[in-house]
Design a protein around this motif. Structure first.
Motif, PDB file in Angstrom:
ATOM      1  N   SER A  93       0.840  -1.186   0.000  1.00 44.64           N
ATOM      2  CA  SER A  93       0.000   0.000   0.000  1.00 44.64           C
ATOM      3  C   SER A  93       0.881   1.243   0.000  1.00 44.64           C
ATOM      4  N   VAL A  94       0.466   2.260  -0.755  1.00 44.97           N
ATOM      5  CA  VAL A  94       1.245   3.498  -0.771  1.00 44.97           C
ATOM      6  C   VAL A  94       0.852   4.443   0.372  1.00 44.97           C
ATOM      7  N   ALA A  95       0.065   3.938   1.316  1.00 48.57           N
ATOM      8  CA  ALA A  95      -0.333   4.759   2.468  1.00 48.57           C
ATOM      9  C   ALA A  95       0.905   5.203   3.235  1.00 48.57           C
ATOM     10  N   ILE A  96       0.796   6.348   3.903  1.00 45.74           N
ATOM     11  CA  ILE A  96       2.002   6.856   4.577  1.00 45.74           C
ATOM     12  C   ILE A  96       2.174   6.341   6.002  1.00 45.74           C
ATOM     13  N   ASP A  97       1.162   5.629   6.523  1.00 48.45           N
ATOM     14  CA  ASP A  97       1.289   5.150   7.911  1.00 48.45           C
ATOM     15  C   ASP A  97       1.744   3.684   7.946  1.00 48.45           C
ATOM     16  N   ASN A  98       2.788   3.392   7.178  1.00 47.57           N
ATOM     17  CA  ASN A  98       3.234   2.009   7.065  1.00 47.57           C
ATOM     18  C   ASN A  98       4.339   1.649   8.059  1.00 47.57           C
ATOM     19  N   ASP A  99       4.719   2.596   8.902  1.00 42.74           N
ATOM     20  CA  ASP A  99       5.889   2.385   9.752  1.00 42.74           C
ATOM     21  C   ASP A  99       5.759   1.206  10.719  1.00 42.74           C
ATOM     22  N   ASN A 100       4.516   0.898  11.102  1.00 40.60           N
ATOM     23  CA  ASN A 100       4.352  -0.156  12.116  1.00 40.60           C
ATOM     24  C   ASN A 100       4.267  -1.563  11.529  1.00 40.60           C
ATOM     25  N   ILE A 101       4.363  -1.661  10.215  1.00 43.33           N
ATOM     26  CA  ILE A 101       4.225  -2.984   9.597  1.00 43.33           C
ATOM     27  C   ILE A 101       5.489  -3.796   9.867  1.00 43.33           C
ATOM     28  N   ASN A 102       5.289  -4.997  10.397  1.00 43.18           N
ATOM     29  CA  ASN A 102       6.432  -5.833  10.743  1.00 43.18           C
ATOM     30  C   ASN A 102       6.531  -7.004   9.764  1.00 43.18           C
ATOM     31  N   LEU A 103       7.716  -7.167   9.206  1.00 43.83           N
ATOM     32  CA  LEU A 103       7.896  -8.208   8.186  1.00 43.83           C
ATOM     33  C   LEU A 103       8.295  -9.558   8.791  1.00 43.83           C
ATOM     34  N   MET A 104       8.219  -9.678  10.112  1.00 48.44           N
ATOM     35  CA  MET A 104       8.659 -10.905  10.770  1.00 48.44           C
ATOM     36  C   MET A 104       7.898 -12.136  10.263  1.00 48.44           C
ATOM     37  N   ARG A 105       6.618 -11.923   9.895  1.00 46.02           N
ATOM     38  CA  ARG A 105       5.787 -13.070   9.465  1.00 46.02           C
ATOM     39  C   ARG A 105       5.840 -13.309   7.950  1.00 46.02           C
ATOM     40  N   LEU A 106       6.781 -12.643   7.276  1.00 46.53           N
ATOM     41  CA  LEU A 106       6.784 -12.698   5.812  1.00 46.53           C
ATOM     42  C   LEU A 106       6.868 -14.136   5.281  1.00 46.53           C
ATOM     43  N   ARG A 107       7.816 -14.903   5.799  1.00 43.03           N
ATOM     44  CA  ARG A 107       7.981 -16.277   5.298  1.00 43.03           C
ATOM     45  C   ARG A 107       6.711 -17.099   5.566  1.00 43.03           C
ATOM     46  N   GLU A 108       6.226 -16.959   6.788  1.00 45.50           N
ATOM     47  CA  GLU A 108       5.032 -17.724   7.174  1.00 45.50           C
ATOM     48  C   GLU A 108       3.875 -17.471   6.197  1.00 45.50           C
TER      49      GLU A 108
END
Ligand code: ADP
Ligand code: MG
Length: 247
Positions: A86-101
């Motif tokens: 998403s190009v939304a500007i409030d993306n700072d809290n997104i955590n990629l820890m679950r990416l593989r899962e």
């Protein structure tokens, strides 16, 4: 099981997004379907580069558990499949820890486009991947950053790390293959030529192999795709002539 390839660099602007889109398109042309995941959460570019700036479902929704990854796939008119950010500007809290899962659920070949740098999000992307492609340019600043990100990948226990040298002119003003390999202590899997058609195809929101299939960079991508797929590839004959009509 998904086969996950991350595209990282250290330095920004070396061509990661361009590479992710064009390698995916070339693999598709070889009959090996894949999905591009835009994990450059803060500055997502894959959608913009393919002319799809607004999406209702994105990687953020998948990571938040709101939607299954298979339901967030956008299909481009060229048949490229993308999980956009998403190009939304409030993306700072997104955590990629679950990416593989979450990507495991797809059971596909996946190319992850990533942000520059070596912060936690890049670490999560590398952790999520089976192979790491480190894109660099044949110049000191880019290669030094590539060396740093290679160290991060090695420290995370990754063994399948490959260097891609992008924007190669093959002139005396750039580092040679040997010099880059020596600095990176990692094999170079591909060299992609500097090619004005990359800019043209990017402007037209399509991969280069769709726009200029005989261009230098397209042939380089074909060599790389065939190498990854362990298939024979013979470039078309009379390339010089074909390029005259391939504007
Ligand atoms: N092989 C190439 N030849 C010419 N221009 C290129 C090539 N690869 C990338 N570029 C250009 O370099 C710029 C940065 O590429 P981009 O993919 O956005 O880098 P990154 O994702 O690493 O920040 C873009 O303007 C793109 O068109
Ligand atoms: Mg990018």
């Amino acid at each position: 099981m998904s086969n996950i390839i991350s595209v990282v660099s250290g330095k920004g602007g070396v061509g990661k997004t361009t590479f992710s889109i064009n390698l995916a398109a070339t693999l598709n042309a070889f009959g090996r379907e894949c999905i591009i995941v835009d994990a450059d959460i803060c500055n997502p570019n894959v959608g913009l580069r393919l002319g799809i700036p607004h999406v209702s479902l994105s990687l953020q929704n998948v990571l938040n558990g709101e939607v299954k990854p298979q339901h967030s796939i956008f299909i481009h008119p060229t048949n490229l499949r993308i999980i956009p950010s998403s190009v939304a500007i409030d993306n700072d809290n997104i955590n990629l820890m679950r990416l593989r899962e979450v990507l495991e659920q797809l059971d596909e070949l996946i190319l992850i486009d990533s942000p520059p740098g070596m912060d936690e999000s890049v670490e999560h992307i590398i952790e999520a991947s089976d192979s790491v492609m480190v894109v660099t340019n044949p110049e000191h600043a880019a290669v030094i950053d590539a060396v740093k990100v290679i160290k991060v990948a090695k420290d995370l226990g990754k063994n399948n790390i490959y260097v891609v040298v992008n924007r190669v002119n093959q002139d005396v003003y750039e580092l040679t293959t040997d010099e880059i390999e020596l600095m990176c202590e990692t094999p170079i899997i591909a060299k992609i030529s500097e090619d004005v058609n990359i800019r043209k195809s990017s402007f037209e929101n399509i991969p280069i192999i769709n726009r200029n299939p005989y261009s230098k960079a397209s042939i380089d991508y074909n060599y790389l795709a065939s190498r990854l797929l362990r298939e024979e590839y013979e470039p078309p004959s009379l390339l010089f002539l074909r390029r005259l009509f391939d504007k």
